[in-house]
Design an enzyme around this catalytic site. Structure first.
Site, PDB file in Angstrom:
ATOM      1  CB  SER A  71       0.342   2.084   1.270  1.00 50.44           C
ATOM      2  OG  SER A  71       0.995   3.109   1.994  1.00 50.44           O
ATOM      3  CG  HIS A  81      -1.780  -0.302  -1.924  1.00 50.92           C
ATOM      4  ND1 HIS A  81      -1.664  -1.168  -0.855  1.00 50.92           N
ATOM      5  CD2 HIS A  81      -0.568   0.290  -2.068  1.00 50.92           C
ATOM      6  CE1 HIS A  81      -0.439  -1.109  -0.377  1.00 50.92           C
ATOM      7  NE2 HIS A  81       0.255  -0.234  -1.103  1.00 50.92           N
ATOM      8  CD  GLU A 101      -4.184  -4.010  -0.066  1.00 48.10           C
ATOM      9  OE1 GLU A 101      -4.661  -4.661   0.867  1.00 48.10           O
ATOM     10  OE2 GLU A 101      -3.478  -3.004   0.113  1.00 48.10           O
ATOM     11  CG  ASN A 113       1.159  -1.307   3.869  1.00 51.93           C
ATOM     12  OD1 ASN A 113       2.236  -1.894   3.835  1.00 51.93           O
ATOM     13  ND2 ASN A 113       0.802  -0.434   2.946  1.00 51.93           N
TER      14      ASN A 113
END
Length: 295
Positions: free
Chosen positions: A118, A139, A151, A189
């Site tokens: 991540s 991800h 992702e 993130n």
């Protein structure tokens, strides 16, 4: 692609295995501990039962999904004859580098190697292999069977062909693949963790309590879950690790973890996984457990 290996039977690993198996892929679920594999399969079964109760799948779908999953504690056996390996181990650079070095040695040269990281650089992970053009980031979001986003992060050397293959594969799973560039934290993130960290700072500075902060974000910003509760579900140790990766990568103080987060992780208060974080998830409080979007 027909056969997929998933390394790690934890929350993300068993969720990824579930989604691929439900979509007809043969899945090799790999973990160093047999107990972890059994726990992962139990979680998949529980989630399938929940879907069955909601009539979103049938009994045959559940049976087929479970039959599509084989478990392994031996890495070499687990990745034999696989088209894609997805690493979903703990968010630790050294662990991931070791896994990818080992994968490069035991996987067929055609096998694509993906990581569910991540925050960690795909380029750095790929450099541990002799096939950087076949290394990519996938991800997934938690909970994997429900969340639509994946992702897709290509490293510096990731080939166009591999990127196209993984984008199409993700779409075939019913997901929405979104390609992003290889920077610390990627997109999800890089935006989410500073928000969570700021919520922790707000608590640390005594501006408001835990439930008050979460209520403001849920009712005022239409978030399905407050940032402190979300941090508990992600794992406070994971949040800390991601913030550290971004702080090291950008050298920007806005990514520096709040001292309260550091202290909670040091004390072993990691959220759901430890039974206590910003909320209490212990057996004695099950009846009072905070309602979430996963219920």
């Amino acid at each position: 692609m027909k056969t997929i290996a998933v390394i790690g039977a934890g929350t993300m690993g068993n969720g990824i295995a579930h989604v691929f198996a439900q979509n007809g892929f043969q899945v090799h679920l790999i973990d160093i501990a047999q107990a972890s594999l059994e726990k992962g399969l139990a979680t998949i079964t529980k989630n399938l039962d929940r879907m069955l109760a909601k009539a979103s799948i049938g009994e045959k779908d559940k049976e087929n999904t479970l039959n599509n999953i084989s478990t392994f504690t031996n890495l070499k056996k687990g990745v034999t004859n696989t088209d894609l390996v997805i690493e979903a181990a703990t968010e630790n650079l050294n662990i991931k580098l070791k896994i990818f070095k080992d994968l490069d040695e035991v996987c067929d040269e055609k096998t694509i190697l993906a990581t569910n990281t991540s925050s960690i650089s795909i380029t750095q992970i790929a450099a541990a292999t002799n096939r950087p053009e076949k290394v990519i980031g996938m991800h997934f979001m938690n909970p994997v069977p429900i969340m639509k986003l994946v992702e897709i992060i290509r490293g510096y050397s990731t080939s166009d062909e591999v990127t196209k293959t993984i984008m199409e594969l993700s779409a075939n799973l019913g997901k929405t693949p979104t390609e992003v560039n290889d920077y610390p934290g990627f997109v999800a993130n890089r935006i989410l963790m500073p928000m969570i960290n700021e919520a922790i700072e707000t608590l640390y500075n005594g501006v408001a309590g835990v439930s008050e902060i979460d209520t403001v974000m849920k009712l005022g910003m239409a978030h399905p879950m407050g940032p402190l509760q979300l941090a508990d579900f992600i794992g406070l140790d994971v949040c800390l690790s991601i913030l550290n990766v971004m702080y090291d990568g950008f050298k920007n103080p806005k990514y520096a973890p709040c001292p309260l987060l550091v202290n909670m992780v040091t004390a072993g208060k990691l959220g759901i996984k430890s039974g206590e974080g910003f909320y209490d998830y212990s057996e004695s409080r099950k009846a009072e457990k905070v309602s979430t979007q996963f219920n």
